[in-house]
Design a protein around this motif. Structure first.
Motif, short mmCIF file in Angstrom:
data_model
loop_
_atom_site.label_atom_id
_atom_site.label_comp_id
_atom_site.label_asym_id
_atom_site.label_seq_id
_atom_site.Cartn_x
_atom_site.Cartn_y
_atom_site.Cartn_z
N GLY A 1 8.20 22.93 9.96
CA GLY A 1 8.60 22.43 11.26
C GLY A 1 9.10 21.00 11.26
N GLU A 2 9.08 20.33 10.11
CA GLU A 2 9.55 18.94 10.01
C GLU A 2 10.94 18.92 9.38
N SER A 3 11.89 18.34 10.10
CA SER A 3 13.25 18.22 9.58
C SER A 3 13.52 16.77 9.19
N GLY A 4 14.36 16.60 8.19
CA GLY A 4 14.71 15.26 7.74
C GLY A 4 15.67 15.36 6.58
N SER A 5 15.87 14.25 5.89
CA SER A 5 16.76 14.24 4.73
C SER A 5 16.04 13.64 3.53
N VAL A 6 16.39 14.14 2.36
CA VAL A 6 15.87 13.61 1.11
C VAL A 6 17.04 13.26 0.22
N GLU A 7 16.87 12.30 -0.66
CA GLU A 7 17.93 11.89 -1.57
C GLU A 7 17.77 12.58 -2.91
N ASP B 1 3.03 6.14 -2.41
CA ASP B 1 1.71 6.68 -2.14
C ASP B 1 1.75 7.30 -0.75
N CYS B 2 1.77 8.62 -0.70
CA CYS B 2 1.95 9.31 0.58
C CYS B 2 0.68 9.36 1.41
N SER B 3 -0.43 8.81 0.90
CA SER B 3 -1.64 8.71 1.72
C SER B 3 -1.56 7.51 2.65
N ALA B 4 -0.60 6.62 2.41
CA ALA B 4 -0.41 5.44 3.26
C ALA B 4 0.62 5.76 4.34
N PRO B 5 0.50 5.13 5.52
CA PRO B 5 1.51 5.33 6.57
C PRO B 5 2.82 4.65 6.20
N ASP B 6 3.89 5.08 6.89
CA ASP B 6 5.21 4.51 6.60
C ASP B 6 5.29 3.03 6.96
N ALA C 1 0.82 -1.22 0.00
CA ALA C 1 0.00 0.00 0.00
C ALA C 1 0.85 1.26 0.00
N ARG C 2 2.12 1.15 0.37
CA ARG C 2 2.99 2.33 0.41
C ARG C 2 3.45 2.75 -0.98
N PHE C 3 3.16 1.92 -2.00
CA PHE C 3 3.47 2.25 -3.38
C PHE C 3 2.18 2.48 -4.16
N ASP C 4 2.27 3.33 -5.16
CA ASP C 4 1.13 3.64 -6.01
C ASP C 4 1.07 2.64 -7.17
N GLY C 5 0.90 1.37 -6.81
CA GLY C 5 0.86 0.31 -7.81
C GLY C 5 1.86 -0.77 -7.48
N PRO C 6 1.80 -1.89 -8.20
CA PRO C 6 2.71 -3.00 -7.92
C PRO C 6 4.11 -2.78 -8.48
N ALA C 7 5.10 -3.39 -7.85
CA ALA C 7 6.46 -3.45 -8.38
C ALA C 7 6.56 -4.72 -9.21
N HIS D 1 9.76 5.37 1.81
CA HIS D 1 8.46 6.03 1.83
C HIS D 1 8.54 7.34 2.61
N ALA D 2 9.15 7.32 3.79
CA ALA D 2 9.27 8.52 4.60
C ALA D 2 10.09 9.59 3.89
N ARG D 3 11.18 9.19 3.26
CA ARG D 3 12.08 10.13 2.59
C ARG D 3 11.39 10.77 1.37
N GLU D 4 10.74 9.95 0.57
CA GLU D 4 10.14 10.47 -0.66
C GLU D 4 8.87 11.27 -0.39
N CYS D 5 8.17 10.93 0.67
CA CYS D 5 7.00 11.73 1.02
C CYS D 5 7.42 13.09 1.58
N LEU D 6 8.55 13.12 2.30
CA LEU D 6 9.08 14.40 2.73
C LEU D 6 9.51 15.22 1.51
N LEU D 7 10.15 14.58 0.55
CA LEU D 7 10.55 15.27 -0.68
C LEU D 7 9.33 15.82 -1.41
#
Length: 293
Positions: free
Chosen positions: A264-270, A113-118, A80-86, A152-158
């Motif tokens: 207010g949210e800090s983190g890292s993105v690739e 899919d950022c509507s899903a939890p990490d 569910a964390r992806f927007d479709g199958p791999a 998921h966390a990194r790309e949703c922050l991005l």
């Protein structure tokens, strides 16, 4: 291991039992079809190696601890964390795994899919084929390194960062040995929000001129809501190491972590430099270190 099954309604599915070393008994035509399962001793995992990251791929690691060969056709990972199958990188390929053997089946990762939890779980769907039939088997696919949650966390922050500004490496100027090269980062505001690009982290291949023991090179780029003018930053870089295999075996040397802050949210993105710029940087490292052609 959590196992569920979704058999295909194909004629001759009972022959699959013998071909795949599945247990079963002869039944009358009126009896319901048995639900196919992974043979005993067969295990799967979902994992990502360093070499998979730049190409946005991962691998289904399958270990055949059973007594019979296992033939795998279609493969897809559902999460569910992806927007479709791999799905398989090479469509239509078939993998046969001997008893006691393993195989790593490479798959493309779809957008998150950022509507899903990490936190979530992945299932792998395998098409197991025999001499005259095939069936789909669905099994839970543990992620021992937790790469999906981190991705998921990194790309949703991005995604939230790019609501305020897009980020891209837009230029590279090589240098003579001993002098720093220039890596150009462009921050393009959308006008729809504020964001701060606090710094950029060294990689296993690239360091920053005048670097201290700190792993992050300060950038301190601030974008305010309503801004529209791009901000271009020249980052002075030098090779982090000069052994030839660092270039020859490079996997993530040009994938940089950017420290960001948004609402207010800090983190890292690739952020990857792209294949063309990656080639230029690797060529420069080789020449700078004195082992280029």
């Amino acid at each position: 291991m959590r196992i569920s099954a979704r058999p295909r309604p194909r004629v001759g599915v009972f022959a699959l039992a013998g071909a795949l070393a599945l247990t079963g008994c002869a039944v009358s035509p009126e009896s319901p079809e048995p639900a196919p399962t992974l043979p005993a001793g067969v295990a799967v995992e979902f994992q990502q190696l360093r070499s998979d990251v730049a190409g946005r791929q991962a691998q289904v690691h399958l270990q055949n601890g059973g007594d019979a060969p296992l033939t795998v056709g279609e493969v897809r990972v559902e999460d569910a964390r992806f927007d479709g199958p791999a799905v398989r990188v090479i469509a239509g390929r078939v993998s046969t795994v001997a008893p006691g053997g393993t195989v790593d089946i490479r798959v493309h990762l779809p957008p998150v899919d950022c509507s899903a939890p990490d936190d979530g779980e992945a299932d792998v769907v395998l098409e197991l084929t025999g001499d005259s039939a095939s069936a789909e088997v669905t099994a839970s696919a543990p992620d021992p390194l937790g790469f999906v949650a981190a991705l998921h966390a990194r790309e949703c922050l991005l995604e939230r960062v790019t609501d305020a500004a897009s980020l891209a490496f837009t230029g590279f100027e090589p240098s003579a040995p001993g002098a720093p090269a220039a890596l150009e980062l462009t921050v393009s505001p959308t006008g729809d929000g504020a964001v701060k690009i606090e710094g950029i982290g060294r990689t296993n291949l690239i360091d920053f001129a005048g670097a201290t023991s700190e792993e992050v090179h300060a950038l301190d780029v601030e974008v305010a809501e309503g801004d529209s003018a791009p901000v271009v930053v020249q980052i002075p870089i030098v090779p982090f190491r000069c052994d030839p295999h660092a270039v020859q075996e490079d996997k993530r040397g040009t994938v940089f972590d950017l420290a960001v802050e948004r609402q207010g949210e800090s983190g890292s993105v690739e952020l990857f430099v792209g294949e063309e710029m990656r080639g230029k940087i690797l060529t420069w490292v080789a020449a700078w270190c004195g082992f280029g052609g």
